[in-house]
Design a protein around this motif. Structure first.
Motif, PDB file in Angstrom:
ATOM      1  N   SER A  70       0.858  -1.191   0.000  1.00  0.00           N
ATOM      2  CA  SER A  70       0.000   0.000   0.000  1.00  0.00           C
ATOM      3  C   SER A  70       0.887   1.232   0.000  1.00  0.00           C
ATOM      4  CB  SER A  70      -0.928   0.009   1.222  1.00  0.00           C
ATOM      5  OG  SER A  70      -0.176  -0.056   2.422  1.00  0.00           O
ATOM      6  N   ASN A  71       1.835   1.247  -0.923  1.00  0.00           N
ATOM      7  CA  ASN A  71       2.771   2.364  -1.012  1.00  0.00           C
ATOM      8  C   ASN A  71       2.174   3.503  -1.832  1.00  0.00           C
ATOM      9  OD1 ASN A  71       4.689   0.918   0.414  1.00  0.00           O
ATOM     10  ND2 ASN A  71       5.677   0.118  -1.425  1.00  0.00           N
ATOM     11  N   LEU A  72       2.408   4.693  -1.354  1.00  0.00           N
ATOM     12  CA  LEU A  72       2.064   5.905  -2.081  1.00  0.00           C
ATOM     13  C   LEU A  72       3.357   6.669  -2.327  1.00  0.00           C
ATOM     14  CD1 LEU A  72      -0.307   7.807  -3.070  1.00  0.00           C
ATOM     15  CD2 LEU A  72      -0.110   8.919  -0.828  1.00  0.00           C
ATOM     16  N   TYR A  73       3.507   7.245  -3.503  1.00  0.00           N
ATOM     17  CA  TYR A  73       4.714   7.998  -3.843  1.00  0.00           C
ATOM     18  C   TYR A  73       4.350   9.452  -4.092  1.00  0.00           C
ATOM     19  CZ  TYR A  73       7.183   3.573  -4.467  1.00  0.00           C
ATOM     20  OH  TYR A  73       7.746   2.333  -4.257  1.00  0.00           O
ATOM     21  N   LYS A  74       5.282  10.319  -3.755  1.00  0.00           N
ATOM     22  CA  LYS A  74       5.150  11.741  -4.086  1.00  0.00           C
ATOM     23  C   LYS A  74       6.386  12.155  -4.866  1.00  0.00           C
ATOM     24  CE  LYS A  74       5.712  14.955  -0.901  1.00  0.00           C
ATOM     25  NZ  LYS A  74       5.429  15.832   0.255  1.00  0.00           N
ATOM     26  N   ILE A  75       6.153  12.768  -6.021  1.00  0.00           N
ATOM     27  CA  ILE A  75       7.257  13.305  -6.801  1.00  0.00           C
ATOM     28  C   ILE A  75       7.147  14.823  -6.785  1.00  0.00           C
ATOM     29  CG2 ILE A  75       6.063  13.182  -9.046  1.00  0.00           C
ATOM     30  CD1 ILE A  75       8.829  12.329 -10.219  1.00  0.00           C
ATOM     31  N   GLN A  76       8.273  15.477  -6.520  1.00  0.00           N
ATOM     32  CA  GLN A  76       8.324  16.934  -6.423  1.00  0.00           C
ATOM     33  C   GLN A  76       9.267  17.477  -7.491  1.00  0.00           C
ATOM     34  OE1 GLN A  76       9.727  16.701  -2.267  1.00  0.00           O
ATOM     35  NE2 GLN A  76       7.985  17.995  -1.723  1.00  0.00           N
ATOM     36  N   PHE A  77       8.838  18.538  -8.168  1.00  0.00           N
ATOM     37  CA  PHE A  77       9.662  19.232  -9.147  1.00  0.00           C
ATOM     38  C   PHE A  77       9.864  20.659  -8.643  1.00  0.00           C
ATOM     39  CE2 PHE A  77       7.223  16.015 -11.434  1.00  0.00           C
ATOM     40  CZ  PHE A  77       8.216  15.352 -12.140  1.00  0.00           C
ATOM     41  N   HIS A  78      11.108  21.001  -8.342  1.00  0.00           N
ATOM     42  CA  HIS A  78      11.436  22.337  -7.848  1.00  0.00           C
ATOM     43  C   HIS A  78      12.308  23.052  -8.870  1.00  0.00           C
ATOM     44  CE1 HIS A  78      10.862  21.077  -3.348  1.00  0.00           C
ATOM     45  NE2 HIS A  78       9.731  21.116  -4.027  1.00  0.00           N
ATOM     46  N   ASN A  79      11.824  24.163  -9.390  1.00  0.00           N
ATOM     47  CA  ASN A  79      12.610  24.990 -10.296  1.00  0.00           C
ATOM     48  C   ASN A  79      13.318  26.061  -9.471  1.00  0.00           C
ATOM     49  OD1 ASN A  79      11.901  23.675 -12.753  1.00  0.00           O
ATOM     50  ND2 ASN A  79       9.898  24.656 -12.638  1.00  0.00           N
ATOM     51  N   VAL A  80      14.642  25.995  -9.460  1.00  0.00           N
ATOM     52  CA  VAL A  80      15.469  26.789  -8.553  1.00  0.00           C
ATOM     53  C   VAL A  80      16.046  27.993  -9.300  1.00  0.00           C
ATOM     54  CG1 VAL A  80      17.419  26.682  -6.943  1.00  0.00           C
ATOM     55  CG2 VAL A  80      16.055  24.618  -7.392  1.00  0.00           C
TER      56      VAL A  80
END
Length: 285
Positions: A70-80
């Motif tokens: 029951s894994n949930l993933y979060k992907i984050q995109f940060h423009n620096v």
């Protein structure tokens, strides 16, 4: 023979004319009804010409995701901001590993990267929450009371131009991402699919993935649940760009790979490729 063919064709035309006439008569009859009856009869009349859809009893996520986890993933995109990239990386390396290692938080840092080719001055973070949405909620609530993390967010905000994220599930037929030693370069291939085609995509890739596991290049495959929908992300690892080229070319030597490409390309509305370099703190090196 010719006479019989002509007879059949004229019979077909007469049937079509009769049906059109009947259809018109029904429509005329409906228009003559009182308003309340007319709406009901129009609904019935339209149902004769609308294609029926077979009911589904499972959501796409139940059919495509791993059942045992029951894994949930979060992907984050940060423009620096370009001038802040080194300071941003240092800040992430100081804070993110401590959250990853602390058992108080039911989450793991799967990988953290800088985009090398693709969007420039960008960081990508991938988190796993073991326990699904309850684990995500627990982590978010606990981090609100973490002074170090809140200070990290405050400093990070000064360095960013924009940020976005998605919540993902992993395809049942892909590997679960596990730490690996480097050096490697990673490719994140992101596909925006046409709505309604996720099951079809999964059916083809359930067979296709075996063509791409010979060199351990397949890291993980995910599909979006919250954020931009009908998004698929495939994560690959290669020793270098030359290895990437030879590995991808070798897939075409496997019988069946060309068929997968042929049938999945029409499902795609848009696609992106990022070549990424792991940060020092990334478990995927």
């Amino acid at each position: 023979m010719a006479t019989r063919v002509l007879h059949r064709r004229f019979s077909g035309l007469n049937e079509a004319k009769n049906w059109t006439r009947t259809k018109g008569q029904v429509a005329t009859f409906i228009r003559g009804l009182p308003a309340s009856n007319r709406n009901r009869e129009e609904s019935w009349f339209k149902s004769l010409f609308v294609r029926k859809v077979d009911p589904r009893k499972d959501a796409h996520s139940h059919l495509l995701a791993k059942k045992e986890e029951s894994n949930l993933y979060k992907i984050q995109f940060h423009n620096v901001k370009p001038e802040c990239l080194d300071a941003y990386n240092k800040l992430c390396e100081d804070v993110l590993p401590s959250i990853h290692a602390d058992k108080y938080y039911p989450c793991e840092l799967v990988g953290t990267w800088n985009t090398w080719y693709g969007e420039q001055d960008q960081a990508v973070h991938l988190w796993r929450y073991r326990g699904g949405y309850p684990a995500l909620t627990e982590v978010m609530n606990k981090l609100k009371n973490n002074k170090e993390f809140m200070e990290y967010r405050k400093e990070r905000g000064k360095m960013l131009l924009s940020r976005r994220n998605q919540l993902l599930l992993e395809f049942s037929f892909w590997n679960e991402p596990v730490p690996r030693q480097g050096p490697n370069v990673y490719e994140l291939r992101s596909y925006q699919l046409r709505p309604g085609t996720m099951i079809e995509w999964g059916n083809y890739w359930a067979r296709a993935i075996r063509y791409r596991q010979h060199n351990r290049e397949a890291v993980g495959g995910f599909f979006s649940q919250i954020g931009k929908l009908y998004m698929v992300h495939h994560l690959w690892a290669y020793k270098d760009l030359k290895s990437r080229e030879s590995t991808r070319n070798a897939a075409w030597q496997h019988e069946g790979w060309n068929e997968v490409v042929y049938y999945t390309v029409p499902l795609i509305q848009h696609m992106d490729s990022r070549i990424m370099i792991p940060m020092k703190a990334s478990p995927l090196q």
